[in-house]
Design a protein around this motif. Structure first.
Motif, PDB file in Angstrom:
ATOM      1  N   ALA A 276       0.862  -1.188   0.000  1.00 57.30           N
ATOM      2  CA  ALA A 276       0.000   0.000   0.000  1.00 57.30           C
ATOM      3  C   ALA A 276       0.896   1.235   0.000  1.00 57.30           C
ATOM      4  N   THR A 277       0.634   2.174  -0.916  1.00 55.92           N
ATOM      5  CA  THR A 277       1.484   3.347  -1.088  1.00 55.92           C
ATOM      6  C   THR A 277       0.663   4.620  -0.989  1.00 55.92           C
ATOM      7  N   LEU A 278       1.155   5.587  -0.217  1.00 60.01           N
ATOM      8  CA  LEU A 278       0.514   6.899  -0.165  1.00 60.01           C
ATOM      9  C   LEU A 278       0.834   7.654  -1.453  1.00 60.01           C
ATOM     10  N   PRO A 279      -0.162   8.228  -2.118  1.00 55.66           N
ATOM     11  CA  PRO A 279       0.044   8.817  -3.450  1.00 55.66           C
ATOM     12  C   PRO A 279       1.025   9.980  -3.495  1.00 55.66           C
ATOM     13  N   VAL A 280       1.027  10.854  -2.495  1.00 56.51           N
ATOM     14  CA  VAL A 280       1.850  12.069  -2.547  1.00 56.51           C
ATOM     15  C   VAL A 280       3.278  11.807  -2.095  1.00 56.51           C
ATOM     16  N   SER A 281       3.437  11.234  -0.915  1.00 56.12           N
ATOM     17  CA  SER A 281       4.776  11.039  -0.353  1.00 56.12           C
ATOM     18  C   SER A 281       5.476   9.800  -0.888  1.00 56.12           C
ATOM     19  N   GLY A 282       4.691   8.832  -1.375  1.00 59.29           N
ATOM     20  CA  GLY A 282       5.280   7.578  -1.823  1.00 59.29           C
ATOM     21  C   GLY A 282       5.632   6.646  -0.679  1.00 59.29           C
ATOM     22  N   LYS A 283       5.228   6.997   0.543  1.00 61.57           N
ATOM     23  CA  LYS A 283       5.495   6.141   1.702  1.00 61.57           C
ATOM     24  C   LYS A 283       4.767   4.816   1.530  1.00 61.57           C
ATOM     25  N   GLN A 284       5.488   3.696   1.781  1.00 62.39           N
ATOM     26  CA  GLN A 284       4.927   2.372   1.521  1.00 62.39           C
ATOM     27  C   GLN A 284       4.898   1.515   2.776  1.00 62.39           C
ATOM     28  N   ILE A 285       3.903   0.643   2.828  1.00 62.54           N
ATOM     29  CA  ILE A 285       3.860  -0.408   3.841  1.00 62.54           C
ATOM     30  C   ILE A 285       3.548  -1.713   3.121  1.00 62.54           C
ATOM     31  N   THR A 286       4.129  -2.804   3.607  1.00 61.28           N
ATOM     32  CA  THR A 286       3.988  -4.099   2.941  1.00 61.28           C
ATOM     33  C   THR A 286       3.581  -5.163   3.943  1.00 61.28           C
ATOM     34  N   LYS A 287       2.727  -6.073   3.497  1.00 65.58           N
ATOM     35  CA  LYS A 287       2.298  -7.178   4.355  1.00 65.58           C
ATOM     36  C   LYS A 287       2.278  -8.472   3.550  1.00 65.58           C
ATOM     37  N   LYS A 288       2.769  -9.527   4.183  1.00 64.04           N
ATOM     38  CA  LYS A 288       2.713 -10.849   3.564  1.00 64.04           C
ATOM     39  C   LYS A 288       1.343 -11.464   3.835  1.00 64.04           C
ATOM     40  N   VAL A 289       0.703 -11.932   2.767  1.00 64.98           N
ATOM     41  CA  VAL A 289      -0.616 -12.546   2.883  1.00 64.98           C
ATOM     42  C   VAL A 289      -0.537 -13.979   2.363  1.00 64.98           C
ATOM     43  N   VAL A 290      -0.995 -14.908   3.177  1.00 64.16           N
ATOM     44  CA  VAL A 290      -0.976 -16.326   2.811  1.00 64.16           C
ATOM     45  C   VAL A 290      -2.410 -16.780   2.562  1.00 64.16           C
ATOM     46  N   VAL A 291      -2.680 -17.222   1.352  1.00 66.57           N
ATOM     47  CA  VAL A 291      -4.017 -17.707   1.012  1.00 66.57           C
ATOM     48  C   VAL A 291      -4.128 -19.171   1.441  1.00 66.57           C
ATOM     49  N   VAL A 292      -5.098 -19.440   2.294  1.00 66.25           N
ATOM     50  CA  VAL A 292      -5.277 -20.786   2.848  1.00 66.25           C
ATOM     51  C   VAL A 292      -6.670 -21.305   2.512  1.00 66.25           C
ATOM     52  N   LYS A 293      -6.832 -22.574   2.715  1.00 67.23           N
ATOM     53  CA  LYS A 293      -8.128 -23.193   2.470  1.00 67.23           C
ATOM     54  C   LYS A 293      -9.074 -22.838   3.609  1.00 67.23           C
ATOM     55  N   PRO A 294     -10.223 -22.253   3.318  1.00 68.07           N
ATOM     56  CA  PRO A 294     -11.155 -21.871   4.387  1.00 68.07           C
ATOM     57  C   PRO A 294     -11.854 -23.094   4.970  1.00 68.07           C
ATOM     58  N   PRO A 295     -12.461 -22.961   6.144  1.00 66.37           N
ATOM     59  CA  PRO A 295     -13.216 -24.086   6.716  1.00 66.37           C
ATOM     60  C   PRO A 295     -14.343 -24.523   5.782  1.00 66.37           C
ATOM     61  N   LYS A 296     -14.690 -25.776   5.868  1.00 62.82           N
ATOM     62  CA  LYS A 296     -15.756 -26.301   5.020  1.00 62.82           C
ATOM     63  C   LYS A 296     -17.098 -25.671   5.375  1.00 62.82           C
ATOM     64  N   LYS A 297     -17.996 -25.755   4.423  1.00 57.56           N
ATOM     65  CA  LYS A 297     -19.337 -25.234   4.625  1.00 57.56           C
ATOM     66  C   LYS A 297     -20.070 -26.078   5.665  1.00 57.56           C
ATOM     67  N   VAL A 298     -20.778 -25.404   6.550  1.00 55.11           N
ATOM     68  CA  VAL A 298     -21.480 -26.090   7.638  1.00 55.11           C
ATOM     69  C   VAL A 298     -22.760 -26.743   7.119  1.00 55.11           C
ATOM     70  N   TYR A 299     -23.045 -27.927   7.644  1.00 52.79           N
ATOM     71  CA  TYR A 299     -24.296 -28.624   7.322  1.00 52.79           C
ATOM     72  C   TYR A 299     -25.189 -28.618   8.563  1.00 52.79           C
ATOM     73  N   ILE A 300     -26.381 -28.018   8.452  1.00 53.53           N
ATOM     74  CA  ILE A 300     -27.317 -27.950   9.578  1.00 53.53           C
ATOM     75  C   ILE A 300     -28.093 -29.264   9.668  1.00 53.53           C
ATOM     76  N   LYS A 301     -28.053 -29.874  10.838  1.00 53.07           N
ATOM     77  CA  LYS A 301     -28.749 -31.146  11.060  1.00 53.07           C
ATOM     78  C   LYS A 301     -30.215 -30.936  11.425  1.00 53.07           C
ATOM     79  N   SER A 302     -30.484 -29.928  12.266  1.00 54.21           N
ATOM     80  CA  SER A 302     -31.871 -29.665  12.659  1.00 54.21           C
ATOM     81  C   SER A 302     -32.016 -28.243  13.180  1.00 54.21           C
ATOM     82  N   ALA A 303     -33.228 -27.705  13.032  1.00 56.52           N
ATOM     83  CA  ALA A 303     -33.553 -26.380  13.568  1.00 56.52           C
ATOM     84  C   ALA A 303     -35.037 -26.370  13.912  1.00 56.52           C
TER      85      ALA A 303
END
Length: 387
Positions: A276-303
């Motif tokens: 992410a970069t600020l447009p005027v100053s050019g100041k930057q910050i960086t973050k490492k993002v790891v894409v992981v497998k999300p939890p499975k979809k929940v199955y409702i047994k009863s309601a």
């Protein structure tokens, strides 16, 4: 005759020169037509400023109530009530957003508060928790402070404007005063969510992602990485700013993409750096993002629902740390909505206080925490509770 003509010519030149002097020395208002439109006549160099966007609510209902309370106090003391001025109200709303970043009578751009309006001659500020710091509380606070009370009860002030900006659970209040009578009475306005634009001096702020370290991101998830800004002052307070304040870039767009508004989309498993970069100053910050497998979809047994109670059970999801359960009276989950969060060890939830003669729907999703970051799965199919 010639002497008379010469005197007349000199007099005309003097009048013209005086007219030009008056025109070019009149104060220039920094107002615009609305909350965001006060930037074209700024009395400073815009190239030295960053523009940050902060999402919040302009609370006109609270600000108008505070106005009437203050005028009641003035009337009780035998002091003429002030008039509510539309331009001053806009200026107060803008200042209320600014003090969320810099709680001071000086503005985040480094100028003093009266640069927001050429009509401004005095200012009161205050802040407090949104749940309790309403119009009654802020007026009480200003009454208890000698300098603020002096402004409120000053007979020389003829018009005023009050702003209340609510952001992240805090109400920020500003009242501005003028020696002039109101030039434009404000119309009745409803509370509205805005993207407040704040100009900030580049060398007076620090920028960082709200969460340190790397971030886990679920595949298929859309969202933003929260960024906070801290203004250099005696009591710095991080303020969350909108992603559109920055320019964004992903090192691996095939893993995770990011658009101009800062919205990330996890595409496939892997890791990438988000910048992410600020447009005027050019100041930057960086973050490492790891894409992981999300939890499975929940199955409702009863309601099922009995009178004002509803109970739902679902099948356990592997590695889920917690579950989020929603119930509402319609499939879009907009009417009578209630939400519960339960431990990953539980596979049921119980709602109470529901309408007895109404049908309810329920849905559940699993949440997994990886390195302090919540990875959220998709909601289950909405299930109508049996009665």
């Amino acid at each position: 005759m010639i002497e008379t003509k010469q005197k007349l010519a000199i007099w005309r030149l003097t009048v013209i020169a005086a007219a030009f002097f008056i025109i070019y020395t009149l104060p220039v208002s920094s107002h615009g037509a609305d909350f965001h439109g006060m930037d074209k006549d700024l009395p400073w160099d815009e190239t030295s400023l960053e523009t940050l966007y902060v999402k919040g609510t302009l609370d006109y209902s609270q600000s108008r109530k505070a106005f009437h309370l203050i005028n009641s106090a003035r009337s009780a003391a035998g002091i003429r009530p002030m008039e509510l001025d539309a331009k001053l109200e806009r200026a107060a709303m803008r200042r209320a957003a600014e003090i969320a970043l810099r709680y001071s009578h000086d503005r985040p751009d480094g100028t003093i508060c009266n640069t927001v309006s050429n009509r401004l001659n005095g200012e009161n500020i205050a802040k407090g928790r949104a749940a309790s710091f309403d119009h009654n509380a802020v007026v009480k606070t200003w009454k208890s402070t000698p300098a603020d009370l002096e402004n409120m009860m000053n007979e020389q002030y003829y018009s005023t404007g009050i702003g209340c900006f609510s952001h992240n659970g805090t109400n920020y209040w500003v009242q501005v005063f003028s020696w002039e009578t109101a030039s434009d009475k404000p119309a009745i306005k409803k509370n509205r969510i805005v993207s407040a634009r704040i100009h900030v001096k580049i060398d007076t702020m620090e920028v960082a992602f709200a969460e340190s370290g790397s971030t886990a991101w679920g595949k298929g998830r859309n969202g933003e990485l929260p960024i906070v800004v801290t203004y250099e002052s005696a009591h710095p307070r991080p303020l969350r700013v909108e992603a559109k304040s920055f320019r964004w870039k992903s090192s691996k767009r095939s893993v995770i993409s990011v658009n101009s508004q800062g919205t990330l989309i996890g595409k496939r498993l892997g890791a990438a750096s988000i910048k992410a970069t600020l447009p005027v100053s050019g100041k930057q910050i960086t973050k490492k993002v790891v894409v992981v497998k999300p939890p499975k979809k929940v199955y409702i047994k009863s309601a099922w629902k009995n009178k004002g109670f509803l109970r739902v059970k679902w099948k356990k999801v592997k590695k889920a740390d917690s579950y989020e359960v929603l119930t509402a009276r319609n499939k879009k989950f907009t009417k009578g909505r209630q939400k519960l969060k339960v431990s990953g060890k539980r596979h049921s939830a119980y709602f109470s206080g529901l309408r007895q003669n109404k049908g309810y729907y329920v849905k559940v999703r699993a949440i997994r925490t990886i390195k302090g970051t919540k990875v959220i799965g998709a909601y289950s199919k909405p299930e109508k509770a049996k009665r």
